[in-house]
Write an enzyme that holds these catalytic residues in place. Structure first.
Site, PDB file in Angstrom:
ATOM      1  N   ASP A 136       0.880  -1.160   0.000  1.00  0.00           N
ATOM      2  CA  ASP A 136       0.000   0.000   0.000  1.00  0.00           C
ATOM      3  C   ASP A 136       0.924   1.217   0.000  1.00  0.00           C
ATOM      4  OD1 ASP A 136      -2.040   1.783   0.006  1.00  0.00           O
ATOM      5  OD2 ASP A 136      -3.144   0.875   1.672  1.00  0.00           O
TER       6      ASP A 136
HETATM    7  C1  BGC Z   1      -4.949   3.322  -0.035  1.00  0.00           C
HETATM    8  C2  BGC Z   1      -4.999   2.361  -1.195  1.00  0.00           C
HETATM    9  C3  BGC Z   1      -4.748   3.093  -2.478  1.00  0.00           C
HETATM   10  C4  BGC Z   1      -3.402   3.778  -2.382  1.00  0.00           C
HETATM   11  C5  BGC Z   1      -3.032   4.559  -3.624  1.00  0.00           C
HETATM   12  C6  BGC Z   1      -3.713   4.194  -0.025  1.00  0.00           C
HETATM   13  O1  BGC Z   1      -3.904   5.258   0.842  1.00  0.00           O
HETATM   14  O2  BGC Z   1      -5.006   2.613   1.184  1.00  0.00           O
HETATM   15  O3  BGC Z   1      -6.260   1.746  -1.225  1.00  0.00           O
HETATM   16  O4  BGC Z   1      -4.832   2.224  -3.558  1.00  0.00           O
HETATM   17  O5  BGC Z   1      -3.441   4.703  -1.311  1.00  0.00           O
HETATM   18  O6  BGC Z   1      -3.811   5.697  -3.736  1.00  0.00           O
END
Ligand code: BGC
Length: 741
Positions: free
Chosen positions: A227
């Site tokens: 993530d």
């Molecule tokens: C989120 C993800 C997301 C990623 C990219 C993170 O804050 O938890 O779900 O895909 O950011 O934006």
């Protein structure tokens, strides 16, 4: 992990550099493969055009906003979800992206969790089936999925360091199950590890999770992506099985990997493996370009409307108030009728290519007068707004009130502290119902809301969760009957917040979240505790009625096949979602009273009957046996319940299943009962006991009338010698030597 050789001549530094991005969304260009773009996801493509961020602040290109998972989950319709996946892939490609960051298959553990709107359900079967369909659709059009957030990421509070403390059964049967299904059935190109810790170890550094389970047990052959910002320690993460740390841009972090190899702290084969997995992903993305189709935004809007129609659940319909007679005068109330609430905030927030306005869509289909008053939520005197709304309601034949959670209540990054609708909205509802009993409530919200009072007041209730850009048209379709509702709740609606399974353990304390309710999540809990709910899991009505015939279940090789006839007994064509729940009341382990194991949608013309067949795989009957660290199918009788919801069970049958042999390893800690149940050790112990213990036991039995065998059943072997009575330590040691492998 693939075994393809790495391209010749890649240096350690190049291999290490592959394991992080080049920028916020982009990977690096190595070995002649073009760099790829990974972008959010999941209910639309969030391709940022200028500044980049992971919380949805900076602008992104217009894209179709399909129903977020909160709506999509209510469709119980994997075929349509698969089509959504395919359409999303085409839009992703058109925006240059090769991986779309979704689906989210975390379990809705607590209705307050801030990202519940991005997840399908409280149930792992439903979440897994829909997630697998989404991935199938997406990848069939040449774009990779990133199944997220792996794992046990069920709250936003303290999300970047909190420790989800989950017992093994709850992990396997509830929290990992949906991921397992998606990975094993749909082979996603990537999996995204979550921010949190799982039982003490950050997911990004959790070898057990990322390597032993994901690759070893489930056979994952793609790339594990972090993530955004989840990796604190690049070297530990890589050692655990993380292949690509995102976002990228900081080359000094790649140097830590090189330095660790040079210092002998990280094996170079680990860097090779990560590089190989990233190259495989890049190759898949490059090959996938050929499957891209041109984007037709009109067709996608039509698909978004069709799926939104399938997501709407009719929770109540007293006296058949719905569908509305188009010639009746309507009073439409609530700002969501003109400014619909159709998605949540944060990284998934899409710049919707277009937007259907419910009030306009209602006016298009209505033949009578349609008046409108906001009632609440806009500037002005609250009493006056309420009175104006009540006045138009009194003048109309029917009031249609739009209620729900405002945008600011639901976003990635924080949880809610309650599950209530705003009091101001309920006030207006009370005033409207007082003058207009024929009131329909249309709900928009991502997380569950308490509906006890709405249920008491409104004559009919439509619940769409969040419906995406075409929700306005879909709501009008259902209100007037162009679409006969078939949506089903994917999450229980509790009577009170205090009733929810994790009430006392959410969102945790001092960065620790104890999953104290264990496997009893959602309806599993309410059923086991016999707690009344306002609307149960799987609930949803139709404008027609269905009757279920006799249920039959038989084994077909390893699977269980359930069949029954279903008839549309009303005068309108309709769609029924047939749900199969399984119980094992005499189980040797704790079990929920019933668990969803299969479901099937069926379209039936008025008066028509069809034979429905549902399949339950043997794997899905297994429980996680902690004592052998594996899945076990318990033998014996299972009850197969078939129903229209988790409570509206229409038929059942009992079927006998051959169980797996459960052989527990024997140790000094094994009890006499466990030893006696063992196929080889049992008879041996019985003969030893006859020689050594029986005389003592008989004497006690005669003297006190106590069933000594029963009392002794729970004594661990290692403690028998301490009781004296002829069973010496020596005898015990000899016995253990004989029976332990
Ligand atoms: C989120 C993800 C997301 C990623 C990219 C993170 O804050 O938890 O779900 O895909 O950011 O934006």
């Amino acid at each position: 992990m693939t075994n393809d050789p790495l391209p010749d001549g890649l240096t350690l530094r190049q291999k290490a550099s592959l394991s992080s991005g080049a920028s916020f969304w982009r990977t690096k260009t190595v070995a002649g493969l073009p760099a790829a773009i990974l972008t959010d996801g999941p209910h639309g493509v969030r391709a940022q055009v200028g500044a980049e961020d992971h919380i949805g602040i900076s602008p992104s290109a217009p894209a179709t906003c399909f129903p977020p998972a909160a709506g999509l989950g209510q469709s119980w319709d994997p075929q349509l979800v698969e089509r959504v996946g395919a359409a999303l892939a085409d839009e992703a490609r058109a925006n240059g992206a090769g991986v779309l960051l979704g689906p989210g298959v975390n379990i809705k553990r607590d209705p307050r969790a801030g990202r519940n709107f991005e997840y399908y359900s409280e149930d792992p079967h439903l979440s897994g089936v829909l997630g697998a369909a989404w991935v199938r659709g997406l990848q069939s059009h040449g774009v990779g999925a990133s199944v997220k957030h792996f794992a046990a990421n069920n709250a936003e509070h303290d999300r970047m360091r909190s420790d989800s403390q989950v017992d093994a059964r709850a992990l396997r049967e509830i929290y990992l199950k949906s991921f397992e299904r998606v990975v094993t059935e749909s082979r996603p190109w990537t999996v995204m590890c979550s921010y949190n810790k799982v039982n003490g170890v950050y997911a990004s550094e959790n070898r057990w999770l990322l390597t032993e389970i994901l690759r070893g047990q489930w056979g994952f052959d793609g790339a594990v992506v972090s993530d955004w910002g989840a990796v604190g320690d690049r070297v530990s993460a890589m050692a655990a099985g993380l292949d690509l740390a995102m976002p990228g841009g900081d080359l000094t972090l790649d140097e830590t990997v090189v330095a660790a190899v040079e210092a002998g702290k990280l094996d170079e084969v680990t860097v090779d493996a990560a590089a190989r997995n990233v190259l495989t992903m890049l190759q898949r993305i490059a090959d996938g370009a050929a499957s891209a189709r041109p984007v037709d935004l009109d067709a996608h809007h039509a698909l978004a409307r069709q799926i939104a129609g399938r997501c709407i659940a009719l929770l109540k319909n007293q006296d058949g108030l719905l569908p509305l007679d188009p010639s009746r005068a309507l009073a439409v109330i609530g700002p969501f009728a003109v400014q619909p609430r159709y998605q949540g905030g944060g990284s998934s927030h899409v710049n919707a290519a277009r937007l259907d306005i419910p009030l306009e869509q209602i006016r298009k289909q209505a033949l009578g007068d349609v008046s409108y008053a906001p009632g609440f939520g806009v500037d002005g005197d609250a009493d006056r707004l309420r009175d104006d709304a009540a006045a138009i309601a009194a003048d109309a034949d029917v009031a249609v009130m739009f209620l729900g959670l405002p945008d600011r209540e639901e976003s990635e990054g924080f949880d809610r502290g309650h599950i209530d609708l705003p009091e101001q909205q309920l006030n207006v509802l009370r005033a409207v119902v007082a003058v207009q009993p024929r009131t329909v409530v249309v709900l928009s919200h991502g997380g569950a809301v308490r509906l006890a009072e709405v249920d008491r007041l409104a004559q009919s209730i439509l619940d769409g969760g969040l419906l995406g850009q075409a929700g306005g048209g879909a709501i009008a379709d259902v209100l007037f009957g162009a679409v006969n509702p078939s949506g089903r709740l994917a999450e229980t609606v509790p009577v009170r917040l205090e009733d929810v399974p994790s009430f006392l353990n959410f969102p945790g304390e001092n960065s620790q979240v104890l999953y104290g309710e264990s496997i009893y999540v959602g309806y599993r809990w309410y059923d086991a505790r016999k707690i009344d709910v306002t609307y149960c899991f799987g609930h949803g009505l139709s404008y027609t009625t269905f009757s279920y015939g006799t249920v039959r279940a038989e084994s077909d090789r390893d699977d269980l096949v359930v069949t029954l006839p279903v008839t549309n007994t009303g005068d309108r064509d309709g769609r029924e979602i047939i749900q199969v729940y399984v119980s094992k009341p005499d189980s040797r382990v704790r079990r929920a009273p019933k668990e969803l194991k299969a479901f099937q949608a069926i379209d039936l013309a008025a008066g028509a009957t069809a034979e429905v067949t549902l399949r339950i795989t043997r794997n899905d009957l297994a429980y996680w046996e902690e004592r052998v660290d594996g899945w076990i199918v318990e033998g014996g009788a299972y009850t197969i319940h078939v129903g229209s919801s988790s409570k509206d069970i229409r038929g059942a049958t009992v079927v006998d299943i051959n169980g797996d042999t459960l052989t527990l390893p024997l140790t000094e800690d094994s009890t006499i009962a466990e030893v006696m149940a063992h196929s080889t050790a049992g008879p041996l112990f019985a003969s030893l006991a006859a020689q050594n213990i029986a005389p003592v036991a008989d004497a006690l039995d005669n003297e006190f009338g106590v069933d000594i065998a029963r009392v002794a059943a729970s004594i661990p072997l290692g403690h028998i010698a301490a009781f004296g009575g002829g069973f010496s330590r020596e005898t015990l040691d000899r016995f253990l030597e004989q029976v332990c492998e």
